[in-house]
Design a protein around this motif. Sequence first.
Motif, mmCIF file in Angstrom:
data_model
loop_
_atom_site.group_PDB
_atom_site.id
_atom_site.type_symbol
_atom_site.label_atom_id
_atom_site.label_comp_id
_atom_site.label_asym_id
_atom_site.label_seq_id
_atom_site.Cartn_x
_atom_site.Cartn_y
_atom_site.Cartn_z
ATOM 1 N N ALA A 1 -14.078 -42.164 -11.555
ATOM 2 C CA ALA A 1 -14.953 -41.399 -12.743
ATOM 3 C C ALA A 1 -15.391 -40.572 -12.641
ATOM 4 O O ALA A 1 -16.673 -40.215 -13.451
ATOM 5 C CB ALA A 1 -16.154 -42.384 -11.417
ATOM 6 N N ALA A 2 -15.012 -39.629 -11.926
ATOM 7 C CA ALA A 2 -15.192 -37.561 -12.294
ATOM 8 C C ALA A 2 -15.777 -37.592 -13.739
ATOM 9 O O ALA A 2 -16.040 -36.628 -13.746
ATOM 10 C CB ALA A 2 -14.681 -37.077 -11.371
ATOM 11 N N ARG A 3 -14.559 -37.563 -14.144
ATOM 12 C CA ARG A 3 -14.074 -37.544 -15.876
ATOM 13 C C ARG A 3 -15.502 -37.757 -16.515
ATOM 14 O O ARG A 3 -15.979 -37.119 -17.464
ATOM 15 C CB ARG A 3 -12.995 -37.686 -15.940
ATOM 16 C CG ARG A 3 -13.427 -38.992 -16.533
ATOM 17 C CD ARG A 3 -11.345 -39.794 -16.622
ATOM 18 N NE ARG A 3 -11.608 -41.324 -17.199
ATOM 19 C CZ ARG A 3 -11.217 -41.053 -18.585
ATOM 20 N NH1 ARG A 3 -11.641 -40.028 -19.485
ATOM 21 N NH2 ARG A 3 -11.119 -42.779 -19.134
ATOM 22 N N TRP A 4 -16.428 -38.630 -16.324
ATOM 23 C CA TRP A 4 -17.483 -38.539 -16.903
ATOM 24 C C TRP A 4 -18.452 -38.745 -16.685
ATOM 25 O O TRP A 4 -19.612 -38.467 -17.523
ATOM 26 C CB TRP A 4 -17.733 -40.384 -17.514
ATOM 27 C CG TRP A 4 -16.728 -41.417 -17.786
ATOM 28 C CD1 TRP A 4 -15.317 -41.707 -16.240
ATOM 29 C CD2 TRP A 4 -16.550 -41.887 -18.710
ATOM 30 N NE1 TRP A 4 -14.847 -42.252 -17.695
ATOM 31 C CE2 TRP A 4 -15.298 -42.633 -18.982
ATOM 32 C CE3 TRP A 4 -17.467 -41.348 -19.425
ATOM 33 C CZ2 TRP A 4 -14.794 -43.189 -19.762
ATOM 34 C CZ3 TRP A 4 -16.581 -42.640 -20.770
ATOM 35 C CH2 TRP A 4 -15.642 -43.177 -21.223
ATOM 36 N N ARG A 5 -18.485 -37.162 -15.799
ATOM 37 C CA ARG A 5 -19.822 -36.372 -15.462
ATOM 38 C C ARG A 5 -20.115 -36.017 -16.538
ATOM 39 O O ARG A 5 -21.665 -36.136 -16.725
ATOM 40 C CB ARG A 5 -19.103 -35.322 -14.368
ATOM 41 C CG ARG A 5 -19.072 -35.611 -12.759
ATOM 42 C CD ARG A 5 -18.518 -34.337 -12.529
ATOM 43 N NE ARG A 5 -18.286 -35.063 -10.896
ATOM 44 C CZ ARG A 5 -17.560 -34.120 -10.789
ATOM 45 N NH1 ARG A 5 -17.893 -32.589 -10.385
ATOM 46 N NH2 ARG A 5 -16.237 -34.192 -8.958
ATOM 47 N N VAL A 6 -19.547 -35.441 -17.534
ATOM 48 C CA VAL A 6 -20.905 -34.341 -18.784
ATOM 49 C C VAL A 6 -21.483 -36.068 -19.883
ATOM 50 O O VAL A 6 -22.073 -35.156 -19.838
ATOM 51 C CB VAL A 6 -19.681 -33.672 -19.258
ATOM 52 C CG1 VAL A 6 -20.048 -33.085 -20.978
ATOM 53 C CG2 VAL A 6 -18.739 -32.206 -18.656
ATOM 54 N N ALA A 7 -20.403 -36.771 -19.870
ATOM 55 C CA ALA A 7 -20.792 -37.931 -20.596
ATOM 56 C C ALA A 7 -22.366 -38.933 -20.014
ATOM 57 O O ALA A 7 -23.113 -38.916 -21.076
ATOM 58 C CB ALA A 7 -19.528 -38.692 -20.846
ATOM 59 N N ALA A 8 -22.665 -38.407 -18.820
ATOM 60 C CA ALA A 8 -23.246 -38.798 -17.632
ATOM 61 C C ALA A 8 -24.422 -38.241 -18.085
ATOM 62 O O ALA A 8 -25.533 -38.157 -18.444
ATOM 63 C CB ALA A 8 -22.834 -39.512 -16.657
#
Length: 369
Positions: free
Chosen positions: A195-202
């Motif tokens: 899930a951490a790979r979605w930090r920028v998208a979040a």
Amino acid sequence: MFILELGLIGLCIALLPLSWVWVKADDDKFRKLVWLTTFMTLDLVMFGGFTRLTDSGLGCPDWPGCYGTSSPFIAHVQIAAAHLAMPSGPVSMTKAWIEMIHRYFAMAIGVLIIAQTAIAWRARIKRLPLHVSPWWPTALLGLIVVQGAFGAWTVTMKLQPIIVTTHLLLGLLLLGSLAWLAARMTPLPAYEPDAARWRVAALVALVLLVVQIALGGWVSTNYAVLACTDFPTCNGAWIPPMDFHHGFHLWRALGMDGNGDVITQDALVAIHWTHRTFAFIVVAYLVWFALKLRRYASLRRPANWIVIVIVIQFLTGLSNIVLQWPLPVAVAHNGGAAILLLLVVVLNFRIACSRPGRAVLPARDTAAV
């Protein structure tokens, strides 16, 4: 003297949730207090929208009281005289009560945040396990002081759009900060390795939403909701005549342009059209983002709710145009934006903390007793 009376009213309102938290038969009192404060702040943001939409922002044309008193009951003579002199003006007994109830609840939330600050610093001094830095509620206390100052300027500067919009955004900043603190105090779901790979998208989702809320606030504070009377076109055109220069001139009086003249319809159309057009970008991105996150068990519920709230937001926004801005629908549209902010903040927190060592926080604390 009336300042003391106002403080006592705010304290009395705050004692209700404080008492409910205190009598709960468990040790999670601080966490429950933070969540309850978050919920009340959401209510306050929605009631602030109701105050603005009912044109009650100047129901009491001074601050923090009403004609130098703590209640419209006491100021009924002055209110009646102002209403008699200008029956269609901003002052009436109903509008005065709406404005003062908004202020009472704002003071109550201030009391709740003061309580959080006191509990957190007591825990730090006595070395009790609260699992949160006392600087968090202290920063929130500073934020609510700034928010109160903009509330005062909203009245004293006669609903100047940039002041009212900033007041709204600061209220949402307070709401988002409380939501982050509440999420931080809550045990996290199971660790999601990917899930951490979605930090920028979040973070992009949060930025886009905040920009859209700011544009919506600019529409509301300039009373530009009905500048476009049809959908999906605007006044029969996809790109109608617009005046962006005067529409987005920030420092000006309500209903005026930067030159002191009455603001034109083309300027109001520019404000409305920009909010409407940018909404398509935000909706597309948030729906894509939420659907992508549904694969993660810990993120599925807030992601589902984002899709649901976006559908409601679209329907209420469309209804504002088609049904000529009915009050319940307009308030629901304001509330939906605040709820979307809460959901996106929670998602940002869960994604940011989705790494080993931060999967779960202790479920109980004893510092608040």
